[in-house]
Design a protein around this motif. Structure first.
Motif, PDB file in Angstrom:
ATOM      1  N   ASP A  93      13.912  85.148   7.161  1.00  0.00           N
ATOM      2  CA  ASP A  93      13.854  85.786   5.990  1.00  0.00           C
ATOM      3  C   ASP A  93      14.523  87.323   6.465  1.00  0.00           C
ATOM      4  O   ASP A  93      15.483  87.866   5.288  1.00  0.00           O
ATOM      5  CB  ASP A  93      12.157  86.638   6.557  1.00  0.00           C
ATOM      6  CG  ASP A  93      11.377  85.434   5.481  1.00  0.00           C
ATOM      7  OD1 ASP A  93      11.790  84.677   5.537  1.00  0.00           O
ATOM      8  OD2 ASP A  93      10.126  85.968   5.351  1.00  0.00           O
ATOM      9  N   SER A  94      15.064  87.611   7.161  1.00  0.00           N
ATOM     10  CA  SER A  94      15.897  88.206   7.343  1.00  0.00           C
ATOM     11  C   SER A  94      17.717  88.698   7.391  1.00  0.00           C
ATOM     12  O   SER A  94      17.828  89.030   6.615  1.00  0.00           O
ATOM     13  CB  SER A  94      15.655  88.675   9.174  1.00  0.00           C
ATOM     14  OG  SER A  94      14.480  89.025   9.511  1.00  0.00           O
ATOM     15  N   LEU A  95      17.615  87.143   7.406  1.00  0.00           N
ATOM     16  CA  LEU A  95      19.053  86.538   7.227  1.00  0.00           C
ATOM     17  C   LEU A  95      19.109  86.462   5.086  1.00  0.00           C
ATOM     18  O   LEU A  95      20.302  87.161   4.816  1.00  0.00           O
ATOM     19  CB  LEU A  95      18.974  85.570   7.636  1.00  0.00           C
ATOM     20  CG  LEU A  95      19.454  85.136   8.818  1.00  0.00           C
ATOM     21  CD1 LEU A  95      20.161  83.941   9.423  1.00  0.00           C
ATOM     22  CD2 LEU A  95      21.178  85.692   9.709  1.00  0.00           C
ATOM     23  N   ALA A  96      17.936  86.337   4.908  1.00  0.00           N
ATOM     24  CA  ALA A  96      18.135  86.185   3.446  1.00  0.00           C
ATOM     25  C   ALA A  96      18.105  86.990   3.259  1.00  0.00           C
ATOM     26  O   ALA A  96      18.779  87.997   1.395  1.00  0.00           O
ATOM     27  CB  ALA A  96      16.733  84.919   3.331  1.00  0.00           C
ATOM     28  N   LEU A  97      17.971  88.639   3.231  1.00  0.00           N
ATOM     29  CA  LEU A  97      17.765  90.316   3.242  1.00  0.00           C
ATOM     30  C   LEU A  97      19.409  90.417   2.873  1.00  0.00           C
ATOM     31  O   LEU A  97      19.333  91.912   3.088  1.00  0.00           O
ATOM     32  CB  LEU A  97      16.751  91.006   4.041  1.00  0.00           C
ATOM     33  CG  LEU A  97      15.090  90.981   3.062  1.00  0.00           C
ATOM     34  CD1 LEU A  97      14.681  91.297   4.534  1.00  0.00           C
ATOM     35  CD2 LEU A  97      14.875  91.286   2.309  1.00  0.00           C
ATOM     36  N   GLY A  98      20.454  89.254   4.459  1.00  0.00           N
ATOM     37  CA  GLY A  98      21.185  90.312   4.320  1.00  0.00           C
ATOM     38  C   GLY A  98      20.996  90.904   5.630  1.00  0.00           C
ATOM     39  O   GLY A  98      22.442  91.721   6.144  1.00  0.00           O
ATOM     40  N   LEU A  99      20.134  90.669   6.750  1.00  0.00           N
ATOM     41  CA  LEU A  99      20.920  91.845   7.708  1.00  0.00           C
ATOM     42  C   LEU A  99      21.152  90.911   8.806  1.00  0.00           C
ATOM     43  O   LEU A  99      21.285  90.387   9.098  1.00  0.00           O
ATOM     44  CB  LEU A  99      19.483  92.102   8.232  1.00  0.00           C
ATOM     45  CG  LEU A  99      18.267  93.352   7.918  1.00  0.00           C
ATOM     46  CD1 LEU A  99      16.998  93.083   8.415  1.00  0.00           C
ATOM     47  CD2 LEU A  99      18.671  94.423   8.050  1.00  0.00           C
ATOM     48  N   PRO A 100      22.519  92.273   9.635  1.00  0.00           N
ATOM     49  CA  PRO A 100      22.594  90.867  10.634  1.00  0.00           C
ATOM     50  C   PRO A 100      21.660  90.595  11.882  1.00  0.00           C
ATOM     51  O   PRO A 100      21.213  91.978  12.626  1.00  0.00           O
ATOM     52  CB  PRO A 100      23.902  92.209  11.073  1.00  0.00           C
ATOM     53  CG  PRO A 100      24.240  92.590  10.156  1.00  0.00           C
ATOM     54  CD  PRO A 100      22.855  92.552   9.713  1.00  0.00           C
ATOM     55  N   VAL A 101      22.047  89.593  12.493  1.00  0.00           N
ATOM     56  CA  VAL A 101      20.805  89.208  13.743  1.00  0.00           C
ATOM     57  C   VAL A 101      21.327  88.561  14.349  1.00  0.00           C
ATOM     58  O   VAL A 101      22.693  87.851  15.037  1.00  0.00           O
ATOM     59  CB  VAL A 101      19.726  88.464  12.521  1.00  0.00           C
ATOM     60  CG1 VAL A 101      18.630  87.469  13.663  1.00  0.00           C
ATOM     61  CG2 VAL A 101      18.672  88.699  11.349  1.00  0.00           C
TER      62      VAL A 101
END
Length: 322
Positions: free
Chosen positions: A145-153
């Motif tokens: 979900d975080s990656l889908a939001l464009g956040l670097p993880v």
């Protein structure tokens, strides 16, 4: 710019918002959390003043840590305060991922720009054995979900002999998952000296293996964390190695730490915590706090004492935010 007597400049503040953690990881809190109550930790207004003073002195990145930061109901407000602090360019969060899937959209909307999630194994049974929680699938969904939001993880994994030393499983995941997987050497802490001796793996050997297999080093940014990072053209993800026992590890130190109880630590394994809370109240002057911080920096040593088994004040990693 905050600097010490060795010319190191500090662009990066690790700010703990709580010591409380709901996991019981074998290398940190194997018997669960038993530290101070939440009332002992800095209020939101105190946290805001810490951020403002450090930002005024050149800090550009703030990482919110714990314990587990998401156990604070006001975490989105704290993230928003960081975003509104003039001079802060990057707001990062380190979490065990327990509330990640349900909260990440709110955290990003508040201003979060980077995310670190602790995942010590990709095997559900082994993950539960290490953390005490059967939450791996939900946490991995939160990562997606975080990656889908464009956040670097970034994913943090403490690499432990006989527990999760399965590099192949991690590499297979990185083939298609665009995260930076950071392996962390087990570090000796005061509460569990035997754990280090039983499970420490020098990651220098892994580094040589990665280089032989075509992984290439990445140039480190001025506000980057302590990992040496590598990329490979055949992988969607990257690898980082945090090797505190390596030669010259401390020469590139660019970060300071403030605990949830308002104490400045110049090193994760330092001997002294400098109490900032008297200068975080409404009637305190910002220049007085700045002077306290600058004075303390004059006492920052060239290196930690881990090679001599000197773990400083640290009892466990939750008390200082890692």
């Amino acid at each position: 710019m905050l600097a010490d007597s060795f010319g190191r400049r500090f662009y990066y503040l690790r700010l703990s918002v709580t010591e409380v953690c709901n996991f019981s990881c074998t290398y940190c809190l194997p018997n669960g959390y038993s530290g101070p109550k939440p009332s002992a930790f800095m209020r939101r207004d105190e946290l805001r003043r810490v951020m403002q003073v450090f930002a005024a002195e050149g800090t550009r990145k703030i990482r919110l840590t714990g314990g587990e930061p998401s156990l604070r109901a006001d975490l989105p407000d704290i993230i928003a305060d960081a975003r509104q602090t003039q001079g802060i360019e990057t707001i990062a969060l380190t979490t065990n991922g327990y509330r990640l899937a349900e909260s990440i959209a709110d955290w990003q909307q508040a201003g979060l720009s980077q995310l670190n999630v602790s995942i010590d194994s990709l095997d559900p049974a082994q993950f539960k054995a290490i953390t005490g929680h059967d939450r791996l699938r939900a946490i991995l969904q939160g990562v997606d979900d975080s990656l889908a939001l464009g956040l670097p993880v970034k994913i943090n994994a403490v690499y432990m002999r006989g527990m999760n030393d399965q590099l192949g499983q991690f590499l297979a995941w990185l083939k298609t998952t665009p995260v930076t997987l950071r392996f962390i050497e087990v570090m000796e802490v005061g509460a569990q000296p035997d754990f280090y001796h039983n499970h420490h793996v020098p990651l220098s050997n892994m580094k040589q293996q990665l280089l032989l297999e075509g992984w290439q080093p990445i140039v480190r940014g001025k506000d980057a964390g302590p990992a040496q990072e590598f990329w490979h053209p055949d992988y969607a993800g990257r690898i980082g190695l945090i090797m505190p026992y390596s030669r010259d590890f401390c020469t590139t130190c660019n970060r300071l730490r403030v605990t949830a109880q308002g104490k400045l630590h110049l090193c994760l394994f330092g001997e002294t915590g400098y109490d900032l809370r008297p200068w975080l109240q409404e009637d305190a002057q910002q220049d007085e706090l700045t002077a306290v911080i600058q004075e303390a920096l004059g006492h920052k040593p060239a290196t930690h004492g881990l090679h001599e088994h000197n773990t400083g004040l640290i009892r466990d990693l939750s008390m200082i935010g890692g």
